[in-house]
Motif scaffolding. Structure first.
Motif, PDB file in Angstrom:
ATOM      1  N   LEU A  89       0.558   4.936   2.635  1.00 13.51           N
ATOM      2  CA  LEU A  89       0.398   4.023   2.579  1.00 13.51           C
ATOM      3  C   LEU A  89       1.055   3.361   0.561  1.00 13.51           C
ATOM      4  O   LEU A  89       1.017   4.422  -0.023  1.00 13.51           O
ATOM      5  CB  LEU A  89      -0.784   2.934   2.388  1.00 13.51           C
ATOM      6  N   LEU A  90       2.324   2.815   0.943  1.00 11.25           N
ATOM      7  CA  LEU A  90       2.986   2.946  -0.771  1.00 11.25           C
ATOM      8  C   LEU A  90       3.937   1.741  -1.230  1.00 11.25           C
ATOM      9  O   LEU A  90       3.945   0.973  -0.042  1.00 11.25           O
ATOM     10  CB  LEU A  90       4.344   4.006   0.115  1.00 11.25           C
ATOM     11  N   THR A  91       3.782   1.941  -2.545  1.00  5.64           N
ATOM     12  CA  THR A  91       4.275   0.835  -2.727  1.00  5.64           C
ATOM     13  C   THR A  91       6.231   1.065  -3.864  1.00  5.64           C
ATOM     14  O   THR A  91       6.482   2.373  -3.600  1.00  5.64           O
ATOM     15  CB  THR A  91       3.251   0.326  -4.360  1.00  5.64           C
ATOM     16  N   THR A  92       5.978   0.505  -4.438  1.00  6.90           N
ATOM     17  CA  THR A  92       7.140   0.769  -4.814  1.00  6.90           C
ATOM     18  C   THR A  92       6.988   0.584  -6.512  1.00  6.90           C
ATOM     19  O   THR A  92       6.008   0.292  -7.533  1.00  6.90           O
ATOM     20  CB  THR A  92       8.419  -0.877  -5.061  1.00  6.90           C
ATOM     21  N   GLY A  93       7.487   1.073  -7.884  1.00  5.13           N
ATOM     22  CA  GLY A  93       7.544   1.150  -8.762  1.00  5.13           C
ATOM     23  C   GLY A  93       6.872  -0.089  -9.549  1.00  5.13           C
ATOM     24  O   GLY A  93       6.552  -0.072 -10.984  1.00  5.13           O
TER      25      GLY A  93
ATOM     26  N   SER B 241      -1.463   7.923  -0.427  1.00  2.00           N
ATOM     27  CA  SER B 241      -0.831   7.098  -1.161  1.00  2.00           C
ATOM     28  C   SER B 241       0.265   6.914  -2.793  1.00  2.00           C
ATOM     29  O   SER B 241      -0.684   7.745  -3.117  1.00  2.00           O
ATOM     30  CB  SER B 241      -2.286   5.426  -1.246  1.00  2.00           C
ATOM     31  N   ILE B 242       1.318   6.179  -2.178  1.00  5.15           N
ATOM     32  CA  ILE B 242       2.367   6.466  -3.460  1.00  5.15           C
ATOM     33  C   ILE B 242       2.536   5.201  -3.267  1.00  5.15           C
ATOM     34  O   ILE B 242       2.992   4.463  -2.953  1.00  5.15           O
ATOM     35  CB  ILE B 242       3.155   7.647  -3.137  1.00  5.15           C
ATOM     36  N   GLN B 243       3.619   6.115  -4.595  1.00  9.15           N
ATOM     37  CA  GLN B 243       4.480   5.037  -5.571  1.00  9.15           C
ATOM     38  C   GLN B 243       5.854   5.158  -4.515  1.00  9.15           C
ATOM     39  O   GLN B 243       5.549   6.955  -5.040  1.00  9.15           O
ATOM     40  CB  GLN B 243       4.587   4.147  -6.248  1.00  9.15           C
ATOM     41  N   GLN B 244       6.891   4.431  -4.481  1.00  9.70           N
ATOM     42  CA  GLN B 244       7.885   5.043  -3.814  1.00  9.70           C
ATOM     43  C   GLN B 244       9.054   5.164  -4.918  1.00  9.70           C
ATOM     44  O   GLN B 244       9.901   6.236  -4.296  1.00  9.70           O
ATOM     45  CB  GLN B 244       8.683   3.759  -3.172  1.00  9.70           C
ATOM     46  N   THR B 245       8.688   4.489  -6.125  1.00 10.18           N
ATOM     47  CA  THR B 245      10.027   5.397  -6.927  1.00 10.18           C
ATOM     48  C   THR B 245       8.879   5.370  -8.759  1.00 10.18           C
ATOM     49  O   THR B 245       7.938   5.457  -8.218  1.00 10.18           O
ATOM     50  CB  THR B 245      10.746   4.050  -7.588  1.00 10.18           C
ATOM     51  N   PRO B 246       9.666   6.896  -9.022  1.00 10.56           N
ATOM     52  CA  PRO B 246       8.958   7.755 -10.106  1.00 10.56           C
ATOM     53  C   PRO B 246       8.573   6.089 -11.293  1.00 10.56           C
ATOM     54  O   PRO B 246       9.095   5.291 -11.277  1.00 10.56           O
ATOM     55  CB  PRO B 246       9.591   8.157 -11.288  1.00 10.56           C
ATOM     56  N   TYR B 247       7.396   6.816 -11.456  1.00 10.71           N
ATOM     57  CA  TYR B 247       6.285   6.189 -12.370  1.00 10.71           C
ATOM     58  C   TYR B 247       6.846   5.969 -13.845  1.00 10.71           C
ATOM     59  O   TYR B 247       6.311   7.549 -14.072  1.00 10.71           O
ATOM     60  CB  TYR B 247       4.972   5.915 -12.201  1.00 10.71           C
ATOM     61  N   PHE B 248       6.951   6.060 -14.510  1.00 11.39           N
ATOM     62  CA  PHE B 248       7.318   6.623 -16.247  1.00 11.39           C
ATOM     63  C   PHE B 248       6.576   5.829 -16.853  1.00 11.39           C
ATOM     64  O   PHE B 248       7.387   4.395 -17.556  1.00 11.39           O
ATOM     65  CB  PHE B 248       8.449   6.453 -16.221  1.00 11.39           C
ATOM     66  N   PRO B 249       5.690   5.511 -17.547  1.00 15.43           N
ATOM     67  CA  PRO B 249       5.023   4.612 -18.205  1.00 15.43           C
ATOM     68  C   PRO B 249       5.760   4.535 -19.796  1.00 15.43           C
ATOM     69  O   PRO B 249       6.197   6.202 -20.290  1.00 15.43           O
ATOM     70  CB  PRO B 249       3.647   5.430 -18.598  1.00 15.43           C
ATOM     71  N   LEU B 250       5.521   4.211 -20.274  1.00 19.98           N
ATOM     72  CA  LEU B 250       6.722   3.574 -21.443  1.00 19.98           C
ATOM     73  C   LEU B 250       6.024   4.027 -22.499  1.00 19.98           C
ATOM     74  O   LEU B 250       5.016   4.136 -22.985  1.00 19.98           O
ATOM     75  CB  LEU B 250       7.955   2.257 -21.886  1.00 19.98           C
TER      76      LEU B 250
ATOM     77  N   GLU C 203       1.527 -11.740  -5.274  1.00 21.58           N
ATOM     78  CA  GLU C 203       1.973 -12.705  -5.426  1.00 21.58           C
ATOM     79  C   GLU C 203       1.904 -13.300  -6.334  1.00 21.58           C
ATOM     80  O   GLU C 203       2.103 -13.749  -7.724  1.00 21.58           O
ATOM     81  CB  GLU C 203       2.826 -13.151  -4.770  1.00 21.58           C
ATOM     82  N   HIS C 204       0.076 -13.209  -6.363  1.00 22.41           N
ATOM     83  CA  HIS C 204      -0.942 -14.002  -7.652  1.00 22.41           C
ATOM     84  C   HIS C 204      -1.314 -13.457  -8.652  1.00 22.41           C
ATOM     85  O   HIS C 204      -2.038 -14.066  -8.966  1.00 22.41           O
ATOM     86  CB  HIS C 204      -1.372 -14.801  -6.461  1.00 22.41           C
ATOM     87  N   ARG C 205      -0.999 -12.321  -8.535  1.00 17.77           N
ATOM     88  CA  ARG C 205      -1.327 -11.022  -9.190  1.00 17.77           C
ATOM     89  C   ARG C 205      -0.783 -11.898 -10.772  1.00 17.77           C
ATOM     90  O   ARG C 205       0.865 -12.311 -10.675  1.00 17.77           O
ATOM     91  CB  ARG C 205      -1.946 -10.000  -8.719  1.00 17.77           C
ATOM     92  N   ALA C 206      -0.910 -10.699 -11.772  1.00 23.35           N
ATOM     93  CA  ALA C 206       0.001 -11.139 -13.237  1.00 23.35           C
ATOM     94  C   ALA C 206       1.930 -10.708 -12.489  1.00 23.35           C
ATOM     95  O   ALA C 206       1.623  -9.338 -12.016  1.00 23.35           O
ATOM     96  CB  ALA C 206      -0.507 -10.119 -13.865  1.00 23.35           C
ATOM     97  N   ASN C 207       2.768 -10.866 -13.198  1.00 22.03           N
ATOM     98  CA  ASN C 207       3.861 -10.936 -12.526  1.00 22.03           C
ATOM     99  C   ASN C 207       3.728  -9.638 -14.038  1.00 22.03           C
ATOM    100  O   ASN C 207       3.717  -9.733 -15.196  1.00 22.03           O
ATOM    101  CB  ASN C 207       5.028 -11.653 -12.985  1.00 22.03           C
ATOM    102  N   ILE C 208       4.004  -8.154 -13.089  1.00 19.99           N
ATOM    103  CA  ILE C 208       4.803  -6.619 -13.445  1.00 19.99           C
ATOM    104  C   ILE C 208       5.266  -6.641 -14.381  1.00 19.99           C
ATOM    105  O   ILE C 208       5.351  -6.490 -15.631  1.00 19.99           O
ATOM    106  CB  ILE C 208       3.845  -5.722 -12.263  1.00 19.99           C
TER     107      ILE C 208
END
Length: 154
Positions: A35-39, A145-154, A95-100
């Motif tokens: 089950l995956l999502t985008t960054g 459960s993964i994300q499709q692109t790397p997650y790089f917190p700023l 879509e109804h959650r906060a715009n990331i």
């Protein structure tokens, strides 16, 4: 856990359950389900590989190619399986959650974590229900459960 997250978990669980049940009805033996999502944290999709699907790819290509895509969610013939059919409620909730993109870094990270946590919890629920033991031994399948692109917190 707050009510919003519980609603998100329930919707993801329901959609993923229906998609995986439909997929598993093909009688194939799966070794990988994701089950995956985008960054960006968009609504999740499923992806999966079965030994039979991998064999079909091997027939059309080299064994080396088949081994190189064996764990690739994007190259799977089952990438985004059932998305249009089963995930419309999940998509609407996301879509109804906060715009990331409009959030500051700290809030962005928190929102992204909520979305990933809901996905992980949904897959855990489905695993406890025994969903992933259809057509194969549960010990024979990797569930992530993964994300499709790397997650790089700023």
């Amino acid at each position: 856990m707050n009510k919003e997250i519980e609603i998100l978990i329930a919707a993801i669980t329901k959609a993923a359950r229906m998609a995986f049940q439909k997929l598993f009805s093909n009688g194939e033996h799966f070794y990988y389900c994701a089950l995956l999502t985008t960054g960006e944290g968009f609504a999740p999709v499923i992806s999966a590989w079965s030994w039979e699907a991998l064999a079909r790819v091997t027939q059309l290509n080299s064994e080396t190619y088949a081994q190189s895509i064996k764990w690739s969610y994007a190259d799977s013939p089952y990438y985004a399986f059932g998305y249009d059919e089963y995930f419309s409620d999940v998509k609407q909730l996301f879509e109804h959650r906060a715009n990331i993109d409009s959030l500051n870094d700290e809030d962005w990270g928190k929102e992204f974590d909520v979305r990933l946590t809901a996905m992980v919890k949904a897959m855990s629920i489905l695993d406890k229900e025994g969903l992933f033991a259809q057509n194969q031994s549960r010990r024979s399948i990797l569930i992530v459960s993964i994300q499709q692109t790397p997650y790089f917190p700023l």
